[in-house]
Design a protein around this motif. Structure first.
Motif: not given
Length: 125
Positions: A27-52
């Protein structure tokens, strides 16, 4: 989400030019950076059992975004020991799709740790 195993950098400029995933696709640089838009989902964990992001990490990321919304001057973010400064750095790079970053660390050991974490983007997945 694609797993990027080998990052190939152009030697003279030290900028990411292409990336090869675990299946050998390139993948070229632009494809890699654009993949972050699709791959990164921001979540906040409230406890140690949650991912985020932990609350201090999310707070720091929010402060960075707030600063960048009104200024392009340098700023300093301070987080206590053990709150995940490295993952906050990786989250900033990915969520804001920053094409290049300069990370300065005070020791060789820390440089190696940051490099390894950045190669895999820490625990974000």
């Amino acid at each position: 989400m694609r797993k990027y195993k080998n990052i190939i950098s152009t030697i003279g400029r030290n900028k990411l030019s292409r990336c090869t995933d675990a299946e050998g696709r390139t993948f070229n640089r632009e494809e890699l950076i654009n993949s972050w838009k699709e791959s990164y989902h921001e979540r906040v964990s409230r406890n140690e059992d949650e991912v985020g992001l932990r609350l201090p990490q999310f707070g720091a990321l929010s402060a960075i975004r707030a600063h960048w919304a009104t200024s392009n001057s340098p700023a300093t973010i301070v987080l206590p020991t053990g709150t995940g400064k490295s993952e906050t750095m990786y989250a900033t790079i990915i969520s804001e799709r920053i094409a290049s970053s300069l990370i300065i660390v005070p020791s060789n050991l820390l440089r190696e740790q940051i490099f390894e974490g950045a190669r895999h983007f820490g625990i974000l997945p």
